[in-house]
Design an enzyme around this catalytic site. Sequence first.
Site, PDB file in Angstrom:
ATOM      1  N   HIS A  22       0.869  -1.263   0.013  1.00 60.49           N
ATOM      2  CA  HIS A  22      -0.185   0.092  -0.027  1.00 60.49           C
ATOM      3  C   HIS A  22       0.970   1.327  -0.035  1.00 60.49           C
ATOM      4  O   HIS A  22       1.752   1.530   0.923  1.00 60.49           O
ATOM      5  CB  HIS A  22      -0.849   0.089   1.483  1.00 60.49           C
ATOM      6  CG  HIS A  22      -2.068  -0.998   1.170  1.00 60.49           C
ATOM      7  ND1 HIS A  22      -3.151  -0.831   0.790  1.00 60.49           N
ATOM      8  CD2 HIS A  22      -2.123  -2.363   1.719  1.00 60.49           C
ATOM      9  CE1 HIS A  22      -3.958  -1.660   0.794  1.00 60.49           C
ATOM     10  NE2 HIS A  22      -3.390  -2.780   1.261  1.00 60.49           N
ATOM     11  N   ASP A  24      -0.134   4.290   0.781  1.00 60.52           N
ATOM     12  CA  ASP A  24      -0.121   5.205   2.050  1.00 60.52           C
ATOM     13  C   ASP A  24       0.501   4.296   3.309  1.00 60.52           C
ATOM     14  O   ASP A  24       0.292   5.076   4.389  1.00 60.52           O
ATOM     15  CB  ASP A  24      -1.681   5.715   2.102  1.00 60.52           C
ATOM     16  CG  ASP A  24      -2.610   4.338   2.181  1.00 60.52           C
ATOM     17  OD1 ASP A  24      -2.407   3.280   1.462  1.00 60.52           O
ATOM     18  OD2 ASP A  24      -3.573   4.594   2.541  1.00 60.52           O
ATOM     19  N   GLY A 181     -10.170  -2.221   3.343  1.00 58.73           N
ATOM     20  CA  GLY A 181     -10.794  -1.577   4.298  1.00 58.73           C
ATOM     21  C   GLY A 181     -11.395  -2.569   5.211  1.00 58.73           C
ATOM     22  O   GLY A 181     -11.223  -3.952   4.994  1.00 58.73           O
ATOM     23  N   GLU A 211      -8.751 -12.077   5.950  1.00 58.32           N
ATOM     24  CA  GLU A 211      -8.038 -11.597   6.672  1.00 58.32           C
ATOM     25  C   GLU A 211      -8.521 -11.305   8.272  1.00 58.32           C
ATOM     26  O   GLU A 211      -8.196 -11.979   9.199  1.00 58.32           O
ATOM     27  CB  GLU A 211      -7.269  -9.973   6.347  1.00 58.32           C
ATOM     28  CG  GLU A 211      -6.208  -9.572   7.377  1.00 58.32           C
ATOM     29  CD  GLU A 211      -5.838  -8.178   6.877  1.00 58.32           C
ATOM     30  OE1 GLU A 211      -4.997  -7.592   7.352  1.00 58.32           O
ATOM     31  OE2 GLU A 211      -6.525  -7.531   6.044  1.00 58.32           O
ATOM     32  N   ASP A 306       2.518  -5.415   2.503  1.00 55.39           N
ATOM     33  CA  ASP A 306       1.321  -4.604   3.059  1.00 55.39           C
ATOM     34  C   ASP A 306       1.600  -3.315   3.120  1.00 55.39           C
ATOM     35  O   ASP A 306       1.340  -2.499   2.221  1.00 55.39           O
ATOM     36  CB  ASP A 306       0.657  -5.466   4.061  1.00 55.39           C
ATOM     37  CG  ASP A 306      -0.876  -5.295   4.202  1.00 55.39           C
ATOM     38  OD1 ASP A 306      -1.236  -4.652   3.158  1.00 55.39           O
ATOM     39  OD2 ASP A 306      -1.353  -5.261   5.531  1.00 55.39           O
TER      40      ASP A 306
END
Length: 369
Positions: A22, A24, A181, A211, A306
Site C-alpha cells: 500500500h 499510503d 478496508g 484477513e 502490505d
Amino acid sequence: MSSPAPDRSTVTRAPKVVLHDHLDGGLRPGTVLELAGEVGHRLPATDTESLAAWFRAAAGSGSLELYLETFTHTLAVMQTAEQLRRVARECAVDLAADGVVYAEVRFAPEQHLAGGLQLDEVVEAVQAGFAEGVADVAARGATTRVSTVLTAMRHAARSTEIAELAVRHRESGVVGFDIAGAEEGYPPSRHLAAFEYLHRENFPVTIHAGEAFGLPSIWEAVQVCGTSRLGHGVRIAEDIEVLGGRDDHGRPRARLGRTAAWVRDHRIPLEVCPTSNVDTGAARSVAEHPVTLLKDLRFRVTVNTDNRLVSGTSMSQEMTALVEQAGWDLADLRWATINAMKSAFLPFDERLDLIEDVVKPGYVALAAR
C-alpha cells in the site's frame, strides 16, 4: 530436498516481487514529518525514530480496525499532486533498494481528494512519481518496474467510479483493481456492479478477503465476485484439516474443504503478508503463520509487505522472518517469488521475461555463492 537456509545478506540480495504493497502505508518516517510540518498536521511524535516506533507500536494492536487508524497521519500528507509525486517516487526508490525487481503498489484515489484534486489528477500524480523513481533507480545502474492497482474502499459507495477510473488509465500503468478496508460488515458482494463492469472490460481484480473475516469473505470474493487474486486470504487455513504426517511426496497430509480445494485447484494466488497478519491478529506469529502450511500444500502463495512503514517491514525482512522463524530455505523463497511473478497483472510474455531474465538468474547466482 531442501536447500541451505540463506543468511540475511543473501536474502537482501535476492530478486523480489511484491504484489501487495500500500502506497499510503509505506512512507518514509522523515517524509511524514517534513510534509506534516508543511501542512500543519499534528503527529504523535516529533522525530523520525520516535515516529517510526509509534507507527510500529500502534500497528501491533492485534486489531485490523486499530491498525487502519494509523493511516490518518499518512493520508494527511498525501493530498496534493506534489506530495503524491514525492511519496510515489520515494516508494519506487525504496523498493528497488530492497531488491524488488517488480512491484504492484496499490492506493485508494478517493482518499486523496481533500486538497482539491480530482480522481484522474490523483492517478496521474502517482504515476508520474513512480516514473521518476524508476528513472532515479536506472540512473544508479539498477532496474525495477512499478505498476499500480487502484483500490476502492469497501465501506464507501464509489467502487464503480474507481473501477472506471482504473480502466481509463490502463494504458498508463494501472494494471488492476482492488477493494480494501474493514471486512466485517462490508462483504465484497456490495460492489458487484464494479466487478461485473471490470469483467466485461477484461480487467484484473484482487480483493482483500480472509484477513479479519473468514471463509465467507473468501468464498464471496472467489465465487460471487470472480477475483483473480486474494489479498491476504490466510484464513483459507480454516478450511483445511491437518491429519498429521506426510504423504509420499513429503507434503502434509490434510483434508481440504470445498473452498480451500477450489482456491488451490484453480491456482488463485494468495497475497500473504506475514508481519501485517500478525499485527492485525490474523496470525499469532510468523512461526505459526498458516503461510508455511499453505506453501507445503502447494497453494499459489506469494509473500508481501502490505504496509512497510506501519508494520516496520520490507520484503527482505518478510523473507528473513520466514527463514529464521518458519524454516524456509532459498528454494522456498525462489518458489514464492516465481509464484508472484506468474500472478502479476502483466501480459504473459512480460511476466515470462522477468522470470527467465531476472528472477531465475538472480537465484542461480545466489545459490552459486
